[in-house]
Write an enzyme that holds these catalytic residues in place. Structure first.
Site, PDB file in Angstrom:
ATOM      1  N   PRO A  42       0.827  -1.218   0.000  1.00 53.58           N
ATOM      2  CA  PRO A  42       0.000   0.000   0.000  1.00 53.58           C
ATOM      3  C   PRO A  42       0.859   1.265   0.000  1.00 53.58           C
ATOM      4  O   PRO A  42       0.349   2.352  -0.269  1.00 53.58           O
ATOM      5  CB  PRO A  42      -0.793  -0.094   1.305  1.00 53.58           C
ATOM      6  CG  PRO A  42      -0.630  -1.483   1.803  1.00 53.58           C
ATOM      7  CD  PRO A  42       0.606  -2.038   1.191  1.00 53.58           C
TER       8      PRO A  42
ATOM      9  N   GLU B  29       1.728  -8.414   8.264  1.00 51.45           N
ATOM     10  CA  GLU B  29       1.755  -6.943   8.380  1.00 51.45           C
ATOM     11  C   GLU B  29       2.732  -6.303   7.399  1.00 51.45           C
ATOM     12  O   GLU B  29       2.709  -5.095   7.181  1.00 51.45           O
ATOM     13  CB  GLU B  29       2.133  -6.524   9.808  1.00 51.45           C
ATOM     14  CG  GLU B  29       1.212  -7.068  10.892  1.00 51.45           C
ATOM     15  CD  GLU B  29      -0.255  -6.843  10.575  1.00 51.45           C
ATOM     16  OE1 GLU B  29      -0.630  -5.687  10.334  1.00 51.45           O
ATOM     17  OE2 GLU B  29      -1.012  -7.827  10.557  1.00 51.45           O
TER      18      GLU B  29
ATOM     19  N   ARG C 196      -3.067  -7.405 -21.496  1.00 48.65           N
ATOM     20  CA  ARG C 196      -3.865  -6.927 -22.633  1.00 48.65           C
ATOM     21  C   ARG C 196      -3.162  -5.846 -23.454  1.00 48.65           C
ATOM     22  O   ARG C 196      -3.616  -5.497 -24.530  1.00 48.65           O
ATOM     23  CB  ARG C 196      -5.257  -6.474 -22.180  1.00 48.65           C
ATOM     24  CG  ARG C 196      -5.276  -5.302 -21.246  1.00 48.65           C
ATOM     25  CD  ARG C 196      -6.702  -4.973 -20.811  1.00 48.65           C
ATOM     26  NE  ARG C 196      -7.482  -4.313 -21.846  1.00 48.65           N
ATOM     27  CZ  ARG C 196      -7.343  -3.047 -22.206  1.00 48.65           C
ATOM     28  NH1 ARG C 196      -6.458  -2.283 -21.606  1.00 48.65           N
ATOM     29  NH2 ARG C 196      -8.085  -2.526 -23.156  1.00 48.65           N
TER      30      ARG C 196
ATOM     31  N   ASP D  89      -6.504   2.762 -26.485  1.00 49.17           N
ATOM     32  CA  ASP D  89      -6.568   3.118 -25.066  1.00 49.17           C
ATOM     33  C   ASP D  89      -5.847   4.436 -24.813  1.00 49.17           C
ATOM     34  O   ASP D  89      -6.329   5.273 -24.074  1.00 49.17           O
ATOM     35  CB  ASP D  89      -5.909   2.027 -24.202  1.00 49.17           C
ATOM     36  CG  ASP D  89      -6.770   0.777 -24.123  1.00 49.17           C
ATOM     37  OD1 ASP D  89      -7.941   0.857 -24.523  1.00 49.17           O
ATOM     38  OD2 ASP D  89      -6.260  -0.251 -23.688  1.00 49.17           O
TER      39      ASP D  89
HETATM   40  N1  4GX Z   1      -1.756  -2.728  -3.256  1.00 49.34           N
HETATM   41  N2  4GX Z   1      -1.324  -5.300   0.650  1.00 49.34           N
HETATM   42  C1  4GX Z   1       0.870  -6.415   0.862  1.00 49.34           C
HETATM   43  C2  4GX Z   1       1.742  -6.968   3.062  1.00 49.34           C
HETATM   44  C3  4GX Z   1       2.853  -6.012   2.880  1.00 49.34           C
HETATM   45  C4  4GX Z   1       2.918  -4.777   3.537  1.00 49.34           C
HETATM   46  C5  4GX Z   1       4.002  -3.953   3.345  1.00 49.34           C
HETATM   47  C6  4GX Z   1       4.879  -5.566   1.851  1.00 49.34           C
HETATM   48  C7  4GX Z   1       4.995  -4.364   2.498  1.00 49.34           C
HETATM   49  C8  4GX Z   1      -1.705  -3.881  -1.386  1.00 49.34           C
HETATM   50  C9  4GX Z   1      -2.283  -2.779  -2.060  1.00 49.34           C
HETATM   51  C10 4GX Z   1      -2.007  -4.304  -0.014  1.00 49.34           C
HETATM   52  C11 4GX Z   1      -1.575  -5.516   2.065  1.00 49.34           C
HETATM   53  C12 4GX Z   1      -0.394  -6.237   0.050  1.00 49.34           C
HETATM   54  C13 4GX Z   1      -0.302  -5.673   2.843  1.00 49.34           C
HETATM   55  N3  4GX Z   1       3.838  -6.385   2.040  1.00 49.34           N
HETATM   56  N4  4GX Z   1      -0.844  -4.424  -2.224  1.00 49.34           N
HETATM   57  N5  4GX Z   1       0.557  -6.700   2.253  1.00 49.34           N
HETATM   58  N6  4GX Z   1      -3.215  -1.940  -1.583  1.00 49.34           N
HETATM   59  O1  4GX Z   1      -2.894  -3.726   0.571  1.00 49.34           O
HETATM   60  O2  4GX Z   1      -0.864  -3.731  -3.360  1.00 49.34           O
END
Ligand code: 4GX
Length: 262
Positions: free
Chosen positions: A88, A115, A153, A168
């Site tokens: 995120p 986490e 795609r 696109d």
């Molecule tokens: N867009 N998540 C990853 C665990 C995590 C946290 C920090 C690495 C670093 C998300 C998103 C997402 C939740 C995937 C936490 N891994 N991934 N995960 N929004 O929410 O891509």
């Protein structure tokens, strides 16, 4: 395009691979998709991939050694690959980034769980951090699928990839016009007459107008970022004139016609 996904749940990608345009792209060998089980790089009888956070607190953290092992193994197989961590905290995934990624030879997509991953993994082994949106998932796998789906795609040769990628790009920041198929009338609603006319120039004009108006109504923010062609300016000007005409003809003196007034 060669995708490699690192995950502790590689089975999640089985049905993704087995359907639709992704399946077709795989069959046509326009893309390859392999998965790496991060657990295979974990030590010990239990192959543990997570551990408690230093400093305490709830939740678990992905251990660095298995993840680093998995990334190094994937990089050895695809030395030219761009390495991406789903998080995120990454930059937001948009169509422009999808287009950039589609130009790469190979992508390694790292899916964390828990986490997060130990901070020390990122520094040397990750090229890019990408988020698919401002919400919290339980793992990066859905993000990896979103990226692979959007990139696939755009790969040349996948369902006329060049052509539709070009289309696109042209229609960037513009929503799609309405679509219709048979029957000509459905539950009392007819298909717009112009689409049945066979007049392709007029159909294209209608589609552009429908896209512009729809974008104005649903996603005005997109129009603010977008240069307008002279044809588009003409369409919006006509709508603007029409609205001004209605205002000047129908606004009674003494009636508050400011926005928000009932
Ligand atoms: N867009 N998540 C990853 C665990 C995590 C946290 C920090 C690495 C670093 C998300 C998103 C997402 C939740 C995937 C936490 N891994 N991934 N995960 N929004 O929410 O891509």
């Amino acid at each position: 395009m060669k995708f490699t996904v690192l995950s502790i749940f590689p089975e999640l990608f089985d049905s993704f691979r087995a359907h639709g345009m992704v399946r077709r792209a795989l069959e046509l060998r326009k893309i390859e998709m392999s998965t790496v089980q991060i657990r295979d790089f974990a030590e010990g009888r239990h192959r543990v991939t997570d551990d408690r956070p230093y400093g305490g607190g709830c939740g678990m953290v992905m251990k660095p050694e298995p993840l680093a092992g998995a990334i190094r193994s994937a990089k050895a197989r695809f030395p030219e690959a761009r390495t991406i961590l789903l998080t995120p905290q990454g930059r937001l995934f948009k169509q422009g980034l999808a287009r950039q990624l589609a130009a790469e030879k190979a992508l390694i997509l790292i899916c964390g769980r828990y986490e997060g991953v130990d901070e020390r993994v990122g520094l040397n082994l990750v090229d890019d951090e990408i988020s698919i949106g401002d919400y919290v998932l339980t793992g990066g796998e859905l993000g990896a699928m979103v990226i692979m789906d959007a990139v696939t795609r755009l790969v040349p040769g996948v369902l006329g990839g060049e052509e539709s990628a070009q289309k696109d790009s042209f229609s960037d920041h513009l929503l799609e016009h309405a679509h219709y198929t048979r029957p000509r009338e459905f539950e009392g609603q007819a298909v717009p007459e112009v689409l049945l006319s066979g007049n392709h120039a007029e159909i294209e004009r209608w589609r552009l107008e429908a896209s512009l108006v729809r974008t104005f109504l649903k996603r005005r923010d997109l129009l603010h970022k977008r240069p307008l062609s002279s044809e588009e300016t003409a369409i919006l000007t006509r709508w603007c004139r029409e609205i001004e005409k209605i205002i000047s003809l129908n606004s009674a003196p003494g009636v508050d016609s400011s926005p928000g007034a009932e």
